[in-house]
Scaffold this active site. Structure first.
Site, PDB file in Angstrom:
ATOM      1  N   LYS A 154     -34.242  78.886 -60.952  1.00  0.00           N
ATOM      2  CA  LYS A 154     -34.525  79.782 -62.085  1.00  0.00           C
ATOM      3  C   LYS A 154     -33.241  80.459 -62.559  1.00  0.00           C
ATOM      4  CE  LYS A 154     -35.609  84.094 -62.392  1.00  0.00           C
ATOM      5  NZ  LYS A 154     -34.894  84.400 -63.650  1.00  0.00           N
ATOM      6  N   GLU A 185     -25.469  86.136 -52.722  1.00  0.00           N
ATOM      7  CA  GLU A 185     -24.117  86.283 -53.303  1.00  0.00           C
ATOM      8  C   GLU A 185     -24.215  87.393 -54.330  1.00  0.00           C
ATOM      9  OE1 GLU A 185     -21.549  84.970 -52.214  1.00  0.00           O
ATOM     10  OE2 GLU A 185     -22.004  83.012 -51.343  1.00  0.00           O
ATOM     11  N   CYS A 192     -17.829  87.649 -60.879  1.00  0.00           N
ATOM     12  CA  CYS A 192     -17.992  88.444 -59.662  1.00  0.00           C
ATOM     13  C   CYS A 192     -16.660  88.659 -58.977  1.00  0.00           C
ATOM     14  CB  CYS A 192     -19.005  87.789 -58.730  1.00  0.00           C
ATOM     15  SG  CYS A 192     -18.601  86.092 -58.321  1.00  0.00           S
ATOM     16  N   GLU A 237     -19.011  98.671 -60.089  1.00  0.00           N
ATOM     17  CA  GLU A 237     -18.661  97.349 -60.625  1.00  0.00           C
ATOM     18  C   GLU A 237     -18.886  97.381 -62.137  1.00  0.00           C
ATOM     19  OE1 GLU A 237     -21.548  94.200 -60.048  1.00  0.00           O
ATOM     20  OE2 GLU A 237     -19.943  92.754 -59.745  1.00  0.00           O
TER      21      GLU A 237
HETATM   22  P1  NAD Z   1     -29.401  90.278 -61.712  1.00  0.00           P
HETATM   23  O1  NAD Z   1     -29.432  90.632 -60.282  1.00  0.00           O
HETATM   24  O2  NAD Z   1     -29.918  91.241 -62.696  1.00  0.00           O
HETATM   25  O3  NAD Z   1     -30.200  88.931 -61.970  1.00  0.00           O
HETATM   26  C1  NAD Z   1     -29.914  87.739 -61.266  1.00  0.00           C
HETATM   27  C2  NAD Z   1     -31.147  86.854 -61.267  1.00  0.00           C
HETATM   28  O4  NAD Z   1     -32.180  87.485 -60.521  1.00  0.00           O
HETATM   29  C3  NAD Z   1     -31.726  86.571 -62.643  1.00  0.00           C
HETATM   30  O5  NAD Z   1     -32.137  85.211 -62.677  1.00  0.00           O
HETATM   31  C4  NAD Z   1     -32.934  87.489 -62.687  1.00  0.00           C
HETATM   32  O6  NAD Z   1     -33.964  87.044 -63.555  1.00  0.00           O
HETATM   33  C5  NAD Z   1     -33.403  87.440 -61.247  1.00  0.00           C
HETATM   34  N1  NAD Z   1     -34.224  88.581 -60.811  1.00  0.00           N
HETATM   35  C6  NAD Z   1     -34.329  89.810 -61.349  1.00  0.00           C
HETATM   36  N2  NAD Z   1     -35.157  90.578 -60.618  1.00  0.00           N
HETATM   37  C7  NAD Z   1     -35.582  89.822 -59.568  1.00  0.00           C
HETATM   38  C8  NAD Z   1     -36.409  90.062 -58.431  1.00  0.00           C
HETATM   39  N3  NAD Z   1     -36.989  91.239 -58.226  1.00  0.00           N
HETATM   40  N4  NAD Z   1     -36.574  89.070 -57.539  1.00  0.00           N
HETATM   41  C9  NAD Z   1     -35.960  87.868 -57.703  1.00  0.00           C
HETATM   42  N5  NAD Z   1     -35.164  87.584 -58.776  1.00  0.00           N
HETATM   43  C10 NAD Z   1     -34.974  88.551 -59.690  1.00  0.00           C
HETATM   44  O7  NAD Z   1     -27.864  89.902 -61.997  1.00  0.00           O
HETATM   45  P2  NAD Z   1     -27.195  89.540 -63.380  1.00  0.00           P
HETATM   46  O8  NAD Z   1     -27.103  90.783 -64.198  1.00  0.00           O
HETATM   47  O9  NAD Z   1     -27.838  88.320 -63.944  1.00  0.00           O
HETATM   48  O10 NAD Z   1     -25.732  89.104 -62.893  1.00  0.00           O
HETATM   49  C11 NAD Z   1     -24.680  89.985 -62.716  1.00  0.00           C
HETATM   50  C12 NAD Z   1     -24.487  90.309 -61.248  1.00  0.00           C
HETATM   51  O11 NAD Z   1     -24.329  89.115 -60.499  1.00  0.00           O
HETATM   52  C13 NAD Z   1     -23.216  91.097 -60.979  1.00  0.00           C
HETATM   53  O12 NAD Z   1     -23.490  92.134 -60.069  1.00  0.00           O
HETATM   54  C14 NAD Z   1     -22.289  90.086 -60.341  1.00  0.00           C
HETATM   55  O13 NAD Z   1     -21.306  90.649 -59.503  1.00  0.00           O
HETATM   56  C15 NAD Z   1     -23.240  89.248 -59.594  1.00  0.00           C
HETATM   57  N6  NAD Z   1     -22.658  87.938 -59.298  1.00  0.00           N
HETATM   58  C16 NAD Z   1     -22.313  87.644 -58.006  1.00  0.00           C
HETATM   59  C17 NAD Z   1     -21.724  86.421 -57.706  1.00  0.00           C
HETATM   60  C18 NAD Z   1     -21.324  86.050 -56.306  1.00  0.00           C
HETATM   61  O14 NAD Z   1     -21.157  84.872 -56.051  1.00  0.00           O
HETATM   62  N7  NAD Z   1     -21.177  86.972 -55.380  1.00  0.00           N
HETATM   63  C19 NAD Z   1     -21.493  85.507 -58.730  1.00  0.00           C
HETATM   64  C20 NAD Z   1     -21.844  85.848 -60.022  1.00  0.00           C
HETATM   65  C21 NAD Z   1     -22.434  87.066 -60.301  1.00  0.00           C
END
Ligand code: NAD
Length: 481
Positions: free
Chosen positions: A176, A249, A283, A380
């Protein structure tokens, strides 16, 4: 393919389950961040539809897990198919994500690279004992169905960090993407129908509760999640009742430490792009910069000049170096953080304001006269903003770099490599690079965060093993061979 053709292709995108369309009653809007306008829609899969999707993935698992060589061949074919559709996928990705189309193309090609890496990876047998008294061997068994959930900054690249090792290990997946960037992943799923056996790779899209339902569902045995720390904690909780395995991650607040002996003008462009590529939505972007007080004024000046000279615009236009921020809430958050810093006396060296006509543009921003207590330093920011701080003493800068709940990556810059390595060893993060931020990223190296930046690692054999359970088979000597 022109923009109209791309949009026509996008409108036909559906979720993929069991190698075919998953019919949905509703669709949700997808906004182009360069215009701020809805340009497409994506299928809103309902949580109750997951029962069928997971059942199909489970059925596919029983065949898929049996033949490793067939899996490796299918992964190589999948890589060829993606490679042949790079330009279409890249345009779709730019329209939904905002990044310059050349960078979108590189992201799609990284997916090809990851698939081939895992298809070709040789995994040695792990025979622990083989003598007159007995035989002991460790096997890595696939887990079953994997729920893979991804964010909006690298939707295709990060999905493949999960898909490639999970497939090679013998699992099947339900993937997803973020509701902000559903389209390129849907297109990937459609492109791979008939290339991978039905049910092996299923792609669903929908609002956030669909992700929560994928975590709670009884069929998947593993959740591989990339996203924010706050949602990562919910995923850990959601996976706990039936002890699903998790890889998380999560966020980061990466420091870069610049020692006084560097050539400022030489490193400034590389530092700049380590912070601002993909509009800072990486990230592992540099998120706070600690420069020795003797070189900080010149470095701030050089970064400011670079920020002022960057060409920002719609990623589909030629020559654009920086696209918009991906979505309105993130754009507003970046604006809030900069306004907060300004209200506390920060000096805006470059940028500091929104731009453009309807799109979510924010001028690349360099901030001076900030300290560690500013929100833009402590949190962040995940956007095109870089706070520059100074230090005098190495112990002090190490303490400040580590004074964070995050521990994803960091970098140390110096002409004295040994001295830089000595500082690197003291930083509490999953990777510390020297003279280049995030130098150690590749399919062959473990990637993961310390502290609130995550649990577990992706990539390399370690990432593959995280999609397996260990099994020991031990017996008498006659088992040998
Ligand atoms: P997010 O956590 O808002 O969403 C990520 C995913 O989780 C989306 O697909 C979202 O629909 C889903 N989601 C939302 N609520 C959920 C729940 N309760 N249960 C399961 N899934 C759920 O993150 P974002 O805003 O899409 O991305 C930005 C963040 O991602 C930043 O904090 C960034 O640092 C992090 N990131 C980390 C890495 C890494 O490898 N460490 C890589 C890229 C981005």
């Amino acid at each position: 393919m022109n923009v109209q053709d791309t949009i026509a292709a996008i409108e036909a995108l559906t979720a993929t389950s069991n190698g075919t369309d998953l019919v949905t009653k509703e669709r949700f809007d997808v906004v182009n961040p360069a215009t701020g306008k809805v340009f497409a829609s994506a299928p809103a899969v309902r949580p109750e539809q997951l029962d069928q999707v997971f059942a199909d993935a489970q059925a596919a698992f029983h065949l898929w897990k049996r033949d490793e060589s067939a899996r490796r061949d299918a992964m190589r074919r999948a890589a060829d198919v993606i490679e042949a559709t790079v330009s279409t996928l890249a345009r779709i990705l730019t329209m939904e994500q905002g990044k310059p189309v050349a960078e979108a193309g590189s992201e799609i090609l990284s997916a090809v690279h990851w698939l081939r890496y895992y298809a070709d990876l040789e995994l040695p047998r792990e025979v622990i004992r083989d003598d007159a008294d007995g035989y002991e061997e460790i096997f890595r068994r696939p887990m079953g169905v994997v729920s893979a959930i991804t964010p909006w900054n690298f939707p295709v690249g990060l999905a493949m960090w999960k898909i490639a090792p999970a497939l090679r290990a013998g699992n099947t997946l339900v993937v997803k993407p973020s509701p902000y960037t559903p389209l390129a992943t849907l297109a990937l799923g459609q492109a791979l129908r008939g290339v991978l056996p039905d049910g092996v790779l299923n792609i669903v899209t929908g609002p956030d509760p669909l992700g929560a339902a994928m975590v709670a569902h009884p069929v998947p045995r593993k959740v591989s999640f990339t996203g924010s720390t706050s949602v990562g904690k919910k995923v850990a909780l959601g996976a706990a009742p039936d002890l699903k395995r998790v890889t998380l991650e999560l966020g980061g607040n990466d420091p870069a430490i610049i020692l006084p002996d560097v050539d400022v003008d030489e490193i400034a462009p590389r530092l700049f792009w380590s912070a601002f590529r993909n509009s800072g939505q990486i990230c592992v972007a540099v998120k706070r910069l600690y420069a020795h007080e003797s070189i900080k004024p010149r470095l701030v000046e050089a970064l400011g000049e670079l920020a002022a000279s960057v060409r920002m615009g719609d990623g589909l236009q030629e020559g654009v170096e920086l696209g918009p921020v991906n979505n309105r809430p993130q754009w507003e958050r970046v604006n809030d953080l900069v306004n907060d810093a300004r209200s506390r006396g920060a000096r805006v060296v470059a940028g500091g304001e929104t731009a453009g006509d309807g799109g979510y543009f924010f001028r690349p921003t360099v901030l001076d006269a900030v300290d560690d207590s500013f929100r833009v330093v402590a949190e962040e920011q995940f956007g095109p903003v870089l706070p520059v701080l100074s230090f005098r003493d190495e112990d002090d800068v190490v303490r400040r770099a580590n004074d964070s709940e995050y521990g994803l990556t960091a970098s140390v810059w110096s002409n004295d490599i040994e001295r830089a390595a000595g500082i690197a060893a003291q930083i509490d993060s999953g990777q510390v690079a020297i003279n280049q931020h995030a130098r150690g990223l590749g399919p062959h190296l473990p990637f993961g965060g310390h502290k609130w930046s995550g649990i577990g690692v992706e990539n390399g054999p370690w990432g593959l093993y995280s999609f397996t359970e260990m099994q020991v088979i031990a017996g008498p000597a006659r088992m040998t061979g």
